[in-house]
Design an enzyme around this catalytic site. Sequence first.
Site, short mmCIF file in Angstrom:
data_model
loop_
_atom_site.label_atom_id
_atom_site.label_comp_id
_atom_site.label_asym_id
_atom_site.label_seq_id
_atom_site.Cartn_x
_atom_site.Cartn_y
_atom_site.Cartn_z
N LYS A 111 0.82 -1.22 0.00
CA LYS A 111 0.00 0.00 0.00
C LYS A 111 0.86 1.27 0.00
O LYS A 111 0.64 2.18 -0.80
CB LYS A 111 -0.93 -0.03 1.22
CG LYS A 111 -1.79 1.20 1.44
CD LYS A 111 -2.98 0.90 2.31
CE LYS A 111 -2.62 0.19 3.60
NZ LYS A 111 -1.89 1.02 4.56
N THR A 164 4.04 1.55 -0.77
CA THR A 164 4.83 1.55 -2.00
C THR A 164 4.00 2.09 -3.16
O THR A 164 4.48 2.89 -3.98
CB THR A 164 5.32 0.12 -2.31
OG1 THR A 164 6.09 -0.35 -1.20
CG2 THR A 164 6.17 0.09 -3.56
N ARG A 224 2.08 8.45 7.00
CA ARG A 224 2.30 8.44 8.44
C ARG A 224 3.79 8.26 8.74
O ARG A 224 4.53 7.72 7.94
CB ARG A 224 1.53 7.30 9.11
CG ARG A 224 0.04 7.46 9.09
CD ARG A 224 -0.64 6.32 9.83
NE ARG A 224 -0.43 5.04 9.16
CZ ARG A 224 -0.70 3.87 9.71
NH1 ARG A 224 -1.14 3.79 10.94
NH2 ARG A 224 -0.50 2.75 9.03
N LYS A 256 7.34 -6.07 11.37
CA LYS A 256 6.72 -5.41 10.22
C LYS A 256 7.73 -4.63 9.38
O LYS A 256 7.57 -4.46 8.17
CB LYS A 256 5.61 -4.46 10.71
CG LYS A 256 4.77 -3.88 9.59
CD LYS A 256 3.67 -3.00 10.16
CE LYS A 256 2.84 -2.37 9.05
NZ LYS A 256 1.82 -1.44 9.57
N ALA A 280 -3.45 2.13 13.85
CA ALA A 280 -4.56 1.93 12.91
C ALA A 280 -5.67 1.06 13.49
O ALA A 280 -6.68 0.86 12.83
CB ALA A 280 -4.04 1.33 11.61
N PHE A 294 -3.82 -0.39 7.39
CA PHE A 294 -4.42 -1.71 7.20
C PHE A 294 -5.37 -1.73 5.99
O PHE A 294 -5.24 -0.92 5.08
CB PHE A 294 -5.12 -2.18 8.47
CG PHE A 294 -4.19 -2.38 9.64
CD1 PHE A 294 -2.95 -2.99 9.48
CD2 PHE A 294 -4.55 -1.96 10.91
CE1 PHE A 294 -2.10 -3.18 10.56
CE2 PHE A 294 -3.70 -2.15 12.00
CZ PHE A 294 -2.47 -2.76 11.82
N PHE A 351 3.81 -8.99 -8.97
CA PHE A 351 4.94 -9.77 -8.47
C PHE A 351 5.49 -10.64 -9.61
O PHE A 351 4.73 -11.03 -10.53
CB PHE A 351 4.51 -10.66 -7.30
CG PHE A 351 4.53 -9.96 -5.97
CD1 PHE A 351 5.49 -10.30 -5.01
CD2 PHE A 351 3.61 -8.99 -5.67
CE1 PHE A 351 5.52 -9.66 -3.78
CE2 PHE A 351 3.63 -8.34 -4.44
CZ PHE A 351 4.58 -8.68 -3.48
N TRP A 403 7.23 -0.90 -7.60
CA TRP A 403 8.32 -1.46 -6.78
C TRP A 403 9.56 -1.68 -7.64
O TRP A 403 10.67 -1.36 -7.23
CB TRP A 403 7.86 -2.78 -6.15
CG TRP A 403 8.87 -3.40 -5.23
CD1 TRP A 403 9.09 -3.11 -3.92
CD2 TRP A 403 9.81 -4.44 -5.59
NE1 TRP A 403 10.10 -3.90 -3.43
CE2 TRP A 403 10.56 -4.72 -4.43
CE3 TRP A 403 10.07 -5.15 -6.76
CZ2 TRP A 403 11.57 -5.68 -4.40
CZ3 TRP A 403 11.08 -6.11 -6.75
CH2 TRP A 403 11.81 -6.36 -5.58
#
Length: 556
Positions: A71, A73, A94, A105, A273, A301, A381, A409
């Site tokens: 998200k 990225t 954030r 994480k 969150a 999230f 991906f 990415w």
Amino acid sequence: MKTDVQIAQEANMLHISEIAKGLGIKEEELELYGKNKAKVSLETFDRLEEKEDGKLVLVTAINPTPAGEGKTTTNIGLSMGLNKIGKTAISTLREPSLGPCFGIKGGAAGGGYAQVVPMEDINLHFTGDVHAITTAHNLLSALLDNHLHQGNKLNIDPRRITWKRVIDMNDRALRNIVIGLGGRTQGVPREDGFDITVASEIMAILCLATDLEDLKERIGKMIVAYTYDNEPVTADQLEATGSLTLLLKDAIKPNLVQTLENTPAFIHGGPFANIAHGCNSVMATKMSLKLAEYTVTEAGFGADLGAEKFFDIKCRFADLKPDATVIVATVRALKMHGGVAKADLAEENLEALKKGFENLQKHIENVNKFGVPAVVAINKFPTDTEAELKLLDEKCKEAGADVVLSEVWANGGEGGVELAKKVVEVVESKPSEFKPLYDVEGTIEEKIEKITKEVYGADGVDFTKKCKKQIKKYAELGLDKMPVCMAKTQYSFSDDPSLLGRPEGFRVTVREIRVSAGAGFLVALTGNVMTMPGLPKVPAANRMDISEKGEITGLF
């Protein structure tokens, strides 16, 4: 493939004053923190007050899985893509918390070639905002315990103190502690505990405040305890408001940095969150709207938590009208929602993808409930097959959502050009008809039922006996006419993290209601939501190091 930190270390950053100049921020409005970070003076708001706002785009996602969604990225890549097609754009994010960074994480600066930099600084101490919140929060704790020790003039019941201490670290051993031991001069013995700093109500307040005066007013309203007569005690009553606000005089100012491609980025505030609204600061978002054609922001999230709270809490308080929403999904994560184990995600599985798509479909439906056009960004991906991507494209179109393949990415802004074009097309052709989901004047039960039934797809809500007593008390105190912030697992639409996909036939149990009177919302706790996370068996911190020359490794 280079690691994120290696890519970030090779970035060709401009002096932050050049980034600010490109946005029209005056030199005297910039407060430098070295060459690559700066705070922007609140006086900038006054100067830009009459300027028309740009467009606001929210980036959200499906329910997160261990497979990864991307998200942040995507947010960064979209902002760079918008600049590639000639639109001025700012990414607003954030601030990362040190706890998750050293835990499991990792940081929150994006990944691959879609990152904000200086990545090491942003993921570590940055400009000290989180530390300022830690200090302000713990000053209030110290004043509260000192009040008890010095005679307890306010008649506070030590068993009903709701204000814990905080630290910006994952430390399960601090969840429940006993303080004041060692004799009469050491304070009043009582049970206490620590939350992680980003779960502090002060963090939520900082991110919802519209100016310094609003910040001070909200801080004064924070309820920290109850008296023996069951009356709330506030920070104002402890005469703490001024000193707490003083500690936040710099933290309230938005932080300006840049992406790998020198696109401006505001990184400011980081509320939890789950028990808070999970969005960056109102001040950073509003400043960005005045400075750029497109502001790309995000919420924590999946859309069932982040987007719902963004719409119902942040947008309601700040009078924001989002123009579009980007929902990030991956083939891998959707297959996981369809029942595939993480070890088998590289194998093509169209049936599992079809089943897992139900999760994404529900998020698309939910965003439409708020009247905001949705675009699905498929974060590509290397293991994705042509058949899987084709199926996902078809399913999104059947659901009535525009869909674009995102390769930010691997390719940075260039990989986000198609997504940027689609977002602009949607914004210009499908006017937003944004509206919150519920009326704050409804009862607490009505608001919670509205969220759980319409957003989660639950059959209904069960309130515990303790919860019912709290609801009655808050109504008596006039604290019920506020938005509700749902504290729920991020992994499922339900309150059971094991129910992936789009579960049906479930009910949600609300075990407790907390009031964040300063932030201006009620928190409904479900399941086993932790406000002080713990470290995993092998913390990320164990793989981090720094060389004699100052080169950082292991940070991600």
